[in-house]
Write a protein that holds these residues in place. Structure first.
Motif, PDB file in Angstrom:
ATOM      1  N   PRO A  67       0.805  -1.230   0.000  1.00 13.76           N
ATOM      2  CA  PRO A  67       0.000   0.000   0.000  1.00 13.76           C
ATOM      3  C   PRO A  67       0.832   1.271   0.000  1.00 13.76           C
ATOM      4  CG  PRO A  67      -0.957  -1.608   1.498  1.00 13.76           C
ATOM      5  CD  PRO A  67       0.362  -2.181   1.045  1.00 13.76           C
ATOM      6  N   GLU A  68       1.917   1.291   0.747  1.00 11.62           N
ATOM      7  CA  GLU A  68       2.745   2.498   0.822  1.00 11.62           C
ATOM      8  C   GLU A  68       3.532   2.741  -0.463  1.00 11.62           C
ATOM      9  OE1 GLU A  68       4.963  -0.843   3.072  1.00 11.62           O
ATOM     10  OE2 GLU A  68       2.895  -0.100   2.871  1.00 11.62           O
ATOM     11  N   ARG A  69       3.608   1.760  -1.348  1.00  9.08           N
ATOM     12  CA  ARG A  69       4.306   1.913  -2.626  1.00  9.08           C
ATOM     13  C   ARG A  69       3.349   2.121  -3.801  1.00  9.08           C
ATOM     14  NH1 ARG A  69       8.523  -3.242  -2.345  1.00  9.08           N
ATOM     15  NH2 ARG A  69      10.115  -2.277  -0.997  1.00  9.08           N
ATOM     16  N   GLU A  70       2.063   1.954  -3.565  1.00  7.80           N
ATOM     17  CA  GLU A  70       1.086   1.878  -4.642  1.00  7.80           C
ATOM     18  C   GLU A  70       1.182   3.046  -5.618  1.00  7.80           C
ATOM     19  OE1 GLU A  70      -1.748   0.208  -6.997  1.00  7.80           O
ATOM     20  OE2 GLU A  70      -0.822  -0.710  -5.230  1.00  7.80           O
ATOM     21  N   GLY A 113      -0.497  -9.152  -0.610  1.00  9.53           N
ATOM     22  CA  GLY A 113       0.000  -8.697  -1.899  1.00  9.53           C
ATOM     23  C   GLY A 113       0.691  -9.790  -2.699  1.00  9.53           C
ATOM     24  N   ALA A 114       1.514  -9.347  -3.637  1.00  7.77           N
ATOM     25  CA  ALA A 114       2.224 -10.261  -4.528  1.00  7.77           C
ATOM     26  C   ALA A 114       3.444  -9.550  -5.069  1.00  7.77           C
ATOM     27  CB  ALA A 114       1.299 -10.702  -5.670  1.00  7.77           C
ATOM     28  N   TYR A 115       4.248 -10.269  -5.853  1.00  8.18           N
ATOM     29  CA  TYR A 115       5.428  -9.677  -6.473  1.00  8.18           C
ATOM     30  C   TYR A 115       5.096  -9.234  -7.894  1.00  8.18           C
ATOM     31  CZ  TYR A 115       8.074 -11.463  -2.525  1.00  8.18           C
ATOM     32  OH  TYR A 115       8.543 -11.712  -1.259  1.00  8.18           O
ATOM     33  N   PHE A 116       5.580  -8.040  -8.254  1.00 15.60           N
ATOM     34  CA  PHE A 116       5.290  -7.402  -9.529  1.00 15.60           C
ATOM     35  C   PHE A 116       6.566  -6.841 -10.146  1.00 15.60           C
ATOM     36  CE2 PHE A 116       1.112  -7.508  -7.752  1.00 15.60           C
ATOM     37  CZ  PHE A 116       0.186  -7.230  -8.754  1.00 15.60           C
ATOM     38  N   TYR A 117       6.416  -6.350 -11.387  1.00 19.68           N
ATOM     39  CA  TYR A 117       7.399  -5.472 -12.012  1.00 19.68           C
ATOM     40  C   TYR A 117       6.908  -4.054 -11.767  1.00 19.68           C
ATOM     41  CZ  TYR A 117       8.752  -9.756 -14.422  1.00 19.68           C
ATOM     42  OH  TYR A 117       9.154 -11.042 -14.707  1.00 19.68           O
ATOM     43  N   LEU A 152       6.696   6.005 -13.086  1.00 15.89           N
ATOM     44  CA  LEU A 152       5.388   6.557 -13.398  1.00 15.89           C
ATOM     45  C   LEU A 152       5.324   7.233 -14.768  1.00 15.89           C
ATOM     46  CD1 LEU A 152       4.449   8.085  -9.921  1.00 15.89           C
ATOM     47  CD2 LEU A 152       3.419   6.072 -11.013  1.00 15.89           C
ATOM     48  N   LYS A 153       6.467   7.688 -15.282  1.00 19.05           N
ATOM     49  CA  LYS A 153       6.492   8.376 -16.574  1.00 19.05           C
ATOM     50  C   LYS A 153       6.909   7.453 -17.717  1.00 19.05           C
ATOM     51  CE  LYS A 153       7.345  12.984 -14.621  1.00 19.05           C
ATOM     52  NZ  LYS A 153       8.240  14.162 -14.614  1.00 19.05           N
ATOM     53  N   LEU A 194       4.031   2.271 -11.687  1.00 22.15           N
ATOM     54  CA  LEU A 194       3.033   1.582 -12.510  1.00 22.15           C
ATOM     55  C   LEU A 194       3.341   0.100 -12.365  1.00 22.15           C
ATOM     56  CD1 LEU A 194       3.206   3.780 -15.752  1.00 22.15           C
ATOM     57  CD2 LEU A 194       1.573   3.974 -13.861  1.00 22.15           C
ATOM     58  N   TRP A 195       2.309  -0.715 -12.149  1.00 22.45           N
ATOM     59  CA  TRP A 195       2.539  -2.101 -11.778  1.00 22.45           C
ATOM     60  C   TRP A 195       2.164  -3.062 -12.900  1.00 22.45           C
ATOM     61  CZ3 TRP A 195       4.991  -2.805  -7.226  1.00 22.45           C
ATOM     62  CH2 TRP A 195       4.976  -1.739  -6.323  1.00 22.45           C
TER      63      TRP A 195
END
Length: 245
Positions: free
Chosen positions: A91-94, A204-208, A212-213, A98-99
Motif C-alpha cells: 500500500p505504501e508503494r502503490e 500482496g504479490a510480487y510485480f514489475y 510513473l512516466k 506503474l505495476w
C-alpha cells in the motif's frame, strides 16, 4: 538482379527503421536467487527470465542491470522507461510506480538461528535482532509487527544478511521459503542451519514496478504479454526449472 537489389534495400531500410524506433526498457534488479541473480556475465532467475520472455512477446528491447536494491529503487523512481523487480506491491508503494503482474504470490517468513523456542515461534519478534535488506518491504512489515528500527541491521542483499545471521551478528532475517531453500542449498548448508520461526506477511504479490512516466503503451503491452505467458504456464515452468533439483 536490379529488382532484387531494390527489394533487399527496402527490407534493410524497414529493419533499420524498426530498430531505430524500438522502445528500450532498462530493468534493475538485485541479487535475490532464484528470482533474480548473477550467473557469470548473465542475470538469470524466475522473474528475470519471465521479463525477457515478456519483452520478446511485446517486442520491447530489454536491458537488465544488477544493482543493490536501494539504488535500483531510487533510479526507477526518478527515471522514465525503467522497471524494478522483483517488487512487493505494498500500500505504501502503490502510488510510486506503474505495476505489471502479478508474477508470484508473496509469503514471507522469519528465519532464525536454531534456538529451543524457535520451533514454536515463541520468542517475541521484538526481542530479536534482525538483518534486513536496505529499502526492502520486509522493513515496514517488521515495524508493523512491533520490531524497533534500532533492532534492525541493514545491508545490501539477502546473501549479505544470511552471512550476518550465520555469523551470529543478527538473530533473524526475513525471506521466502523458496529463496531461503535456494540460499542454503547453493552454499552447501543443511536445511537445519536455520529454523522457520513464524510467518511475517502474506499480503500482496510480487510485480514489475515501472517508473510513473514510462511509456503507457509499453507498460500495457508488457502486462498483456505477462498475462499471456501465465496462461501458457510459463511462470509455473520457470518456478520448476529453478526450484526442483
Amino acid at each position: 538482379m536490379h529488382a532484387i537489389k531494390i527489394y533487399v534495400g527496402i527490407l534493410l531500410a524497414l529493419c533499420a527503421a524498426t530498430t531505430a524506433g524500438a522502445q528500450t526498457l532498462t530493468a534493475y534488479t538485485e541479487e535475490w536467487a532464484p528470482y533474480n541473480f548473477q550467473d557469470g556475465r548473465d542475470v538469470k532467475g524466475i522473474a528475470t527470465d519471465l521479463l525477457r520472455e515478456a519483452c520478446k512477446t511485446a517486442r520491447v528491447n530489454c536491458k537488465v542491470e544488477m544493482v543493490p536494491w536501494a539504488r535500483g529503487y531510487k533510479i526507477v523512481r526518478n527515471t522514465p522507461d525503467t522497471v524494478l523487480f522483483t517488487t512487493a506491491r505494498k500500500p505504501e508503494r502503490e502510488d510510486h510506480f506503474l505495476w505489471v503482474g502479478p508474477i508470484l504470490s508473496r509469503s514471507t517468513w522469519v528465519f532464525a538461528r536454531p534456538h529451543p523456542a524457535d520451533a514454536a515461534g515463541t520468542r517475541e519478534l521484538n526481542k530479536l535482532r534482525f538483518g534486513v535488506v536496505r529499502g526492502e518491504a520486509a522493513y515496514q512489515d517488521l515495524l508493523n509487527a512491533g520490531v524497533a528500527p534500532a533492532s534492525m541491521l541493514e545491508d545490501s542483499s539477502n546473501a549479505s544478511i544470511l552471512r550476518l545471521l550465520l555469523s551470529g551478528m543478527v538473530d533473524a532475517m526475513v525471506d521466502t521459503e523458496v529463496a531461503m531453500a535456494w540460499a542454503l542449498r547453493s552454499s552447501s548448508l543443511d536445511a537445519s542451519t536455520v529454523v522457520k520461526h513464524s510467518n511475517l506477511a502474506d499480503e500482496g504479490a510480487y510485480f514489475y514496478a515501472f517508473n510513473l512516466k514510462s511509456n503507457p503503451d509499453v507498460v500495457g503491452r508488457l502486462q498483456a504479454a505477462i498475462d499471456k505467458l501465465k496462461r501458457q504456464g510459463r511462470v509455473d515452468a520457470l518456478v520448476r526449472r529453478y526450484t526442483q533439483p
